[in-house]
Design an enzyme around this catalytic site. Structure first.
Site, PDB file in Angstrom:
ATOM      1  N   GLU A 189       2.941   7.041   4.184  1.00  0.00           N
ATOM      2  CA  GLU A 189       2.787   6.277   2.943  1.00  0.00           C
ATOM      3  C   GLU A 189       2.889   7.148   1.689  1.00  0.00           C
ATOM      4  OE1 GLU A 189       3.057   3.562   4.055  1.00  0.00           O
ATOM      5  OE2 GLU A 189       1.914   3.369   5.897  1.00  0.00           O
ATOM      6  N   ARG A 192       9.488  11.238  -5.237  1.00  0.00           N
ATOM      7  CA  ARG A 192      10.351  10.077  -4.996  1.00  0.00           C
ATOM      8  C   ARG A 192      10.846   9.514  -6.325  1.00  0.00           C
ATOM      9  NH1 ARG A 192      10.092   4.210  -3.786  1.00  0.00           N
ATOM     10  NH2 ARG A 192       8.058   4.064  -4.773  1.00  0.00           N
ATOM     11  N   GLY A 235      19.057  -7.959  -2.581  1.00  0.00           N
ATOM     12  CA  GLY A 235      18.932  -9.321  -3.082  1.00  0.00           C
ATOM     13  C   GLY A 235      20.253  -9.962  -3.473  1.00  0.00           C
ATOM     14  N   ASP A 270      12.467   4.426   4.299  1.00  0.00           N
ATOM     15  CA  ASP A 270      12.228   4.175   5.718  1.00  0.00           C
ATOM     16  C   ASP A 270      13.557   3.824   6.378  1.00  0.00           C
ATOM     17  OD1 ASP A 270       9.581   4.519   5.221  1.00  0.00           O
ATOM     18  OD2 ASP A 270       8.980   2.450   5.561  1.00  0.00           O
ATOM     19  N   TRP A 283       2.146   5.630  -2.168  1.00  0.00           N
ATOM     20  CA  TRP A 283       3.203   4.808  -2.761  1.00  0.00           C
ATOM     21  C   TRP A 283       2.877   3.320  -2.614  1.00  0.00           C
ATOM     22  CZ3 TRP A 283       8.449   5.092   0.359  1.00  0.00           C
ATOM     23  CH2 TRP A 283       8.261   4.600   1.647  1.00  0.00           C
ATOM     24  N   ASP A 291       0.315   1.723  10.047  1.00  0.00           N
ATOM     25  CA  ASP A 291       1.014   0.439  10.199  1.00  0.00           C
ATOM     26  C   ASP A 291       0.045  -0.716  10.434  1.00  0.00           C
ATOM     27  OD1 ASP A 291       3.335   1.813   9.978  1.00  0.00           O
ATOM     28  OD2 ASP A 291       3.931   1.631  12.066  1.00  0.00           O
TER      29      ASP A 291
END
Length: 400
Positions: free
Chosen positions: A14, A118, A135, A211, A264, A325
């Site tokens: 994370e 990041r 999208g 990911d 994050w 998770d």
């Protein structure tokens, strides 16, 4: 192990970070409420010979963190709505930039560890199903599935479309969108790096971790997008694909920073993983961590192979129990029942194995059913083959 060389960096779960400070458990547990000094994350990395890790831009610069999953899960939006009322963004530090590499070091005598940040701009373009490339109305919709079978035949149509409004997916139309999206992404990278070079005179880096499940799972066309991006960057003489290790060796950073605790997750904190829905999970984890530490300290030097087998499998169950998770799936309601079941199962399996360690280690009889149970666990949860008891027995290691 697989590449015949030691790793130099680590993407922590994370993108989370915690500095060294006097810490106490955030929930009532067997660890008690007395604060104690806990090492910073970078100290563990330094002790194990790792040179760098990754953080979210909000930990470097402050300001509002851009979470990566909020627009995908309605339950997460509701959860964030509760937390947002208490949330105060950190003041933004404009002199810090994700284009540079910095050092973090909070302990004397230990080598500082580098941080890569990041990039928020490119991250939003790829992560967001509402504002980013996934999208695009022509791409395959993730949520609408045919029953029975689970196949997907519909396109996004619009990020705001409900399932009944989704139109039929046309692969050729989706393919036609990839060059434009990949080209835009490459141009965005180039402009961000150019802006940094123009203002500082230094070569910068743009770090965009994702990911792997995003490409092909959440975003069906993602692997083809990624292939096109890599090709476009390779063909541009002003851009260079590199590795973090190579850039770190070239940059030789000297500026050491203090950065706050965070992740994050939405808002830059840990609320997605620690909230009223998941508090019970941490009680199990803290309880089992303490029990594992005590077992490892008592039996790590016992050379009985059967005892070591049980100990190692108990440790595997603990690591599986500790995966972030589970809390994420509980908080998003994406697969809540499954996550709660898995977490409870690993907790129960760990404690059954721990009971077995204590009985066998103290010379008591262990019946055949328990050995069968151990075998079942080893077959089902056959991970971390090289696990060592020293990892659980001690928390202090000499710097490397």
């Amino acid at each position: 192990q697989h590449f015949d060389r030691d790793p130099r960096g680590l993407w922590l779960p994370e993108c989370a970070y915690r500095p060294g400070y006097k810490w106490k458990p955030p929930v009532a547990s067997v660890l008690g409420e007395e604060p104690y000094m806990r090492k910073g994350v970078e100290e563990f990395l330094s002790e194990n010979g790792l040179d760098y890790f990754f953080i979210d831009s909000a930990l470097l610069k402050g300001g509002k963190a851009i979470g990566v999953y909020l627009d995908r899960f309605e339950a997460l939006q509701k959860l964030w709505g509760q937390f947002e009322k208490q949330f105060q963004p950190r003041e933004e530090l404009k002199e810090r930039t994700p284009r540079e590499v910095y050092l973090v070091g909070s302990a004397e005598g230990k080598k500082p560890v580098a941080i890569f940040t990041r990039d928020p701009d490119t991250g939003l373009q790829v992560w967001s199903g509402e504002w980013g490339y996934p999208g695009d109305g022509n791409y395959l919709d993730f949520h609408k599935k045919h029953w029975p079978g689970g196949h997907r035949y519909w396109k996004v149509t619009s990020p705001k479309s409900d399932l009944g409004e989704k139109e039929v997916y046309i692969p050729e139309n989706a393919q036609s969108r990839i060059p434009e999206n990949a080209g835009h992404f490459k141009h965005m990278i180039k402009e961000l790096l150019k802006k940094h070079h123009d203002s500082t005179g230094r070569k910068g880096i743009l770090c965009a971790p994702f990911d792997s499940e995003l490409f092909g799972h959440w975003w069906f066309e993602g692997p083809q997008f990624l292939k096109s991006v890599l090709k476009y960057i390779h063909d541009d003489p002003e851009l260079e694909l590199t590795t973090c290790s190579k850039f770190l060796d070239e940059a030789q950073p000297t500026q050491t920073l203090s950065i706050p605790e965070g992740s994050w997750g939405e808002g830059g904190y840990h609320y997605i993983w620690l909230n009223e829905w998941t508090e019970w999970t941490w009680k199990h984890i803290y309880e089992d961590e303490l029990r594992m530490q005590n077992l490892a300290r008592e039996f790590k030097d016992n050379m009985d192979t059967n005892l070591q087998d049980i100990l190692k499998q108990a440790a595997r169950e603990l690591l599986l129990l500790s995966a972030s998770d589970w809390q994420f799936l509980i908080s998003t309601w994406a697969a809540r029942d499954y996550a709660e079941m898995r977490l409870a199962q690993h907790h129960a399996d760990f404690n059954r194995l721990a009971d077995m360690v204590e009985r066998y280690g103290h010379g008591e009889h262990v019946d055949e059913g328990e050995w069968t149970f151990l075998g079942d666990c080893k077959r089902r949860d056959a991970v971390f083959p090289d696990i060592k008891m020293e990892w659980f027995a001690e928390v202090e290691f000499p710097p490397r």
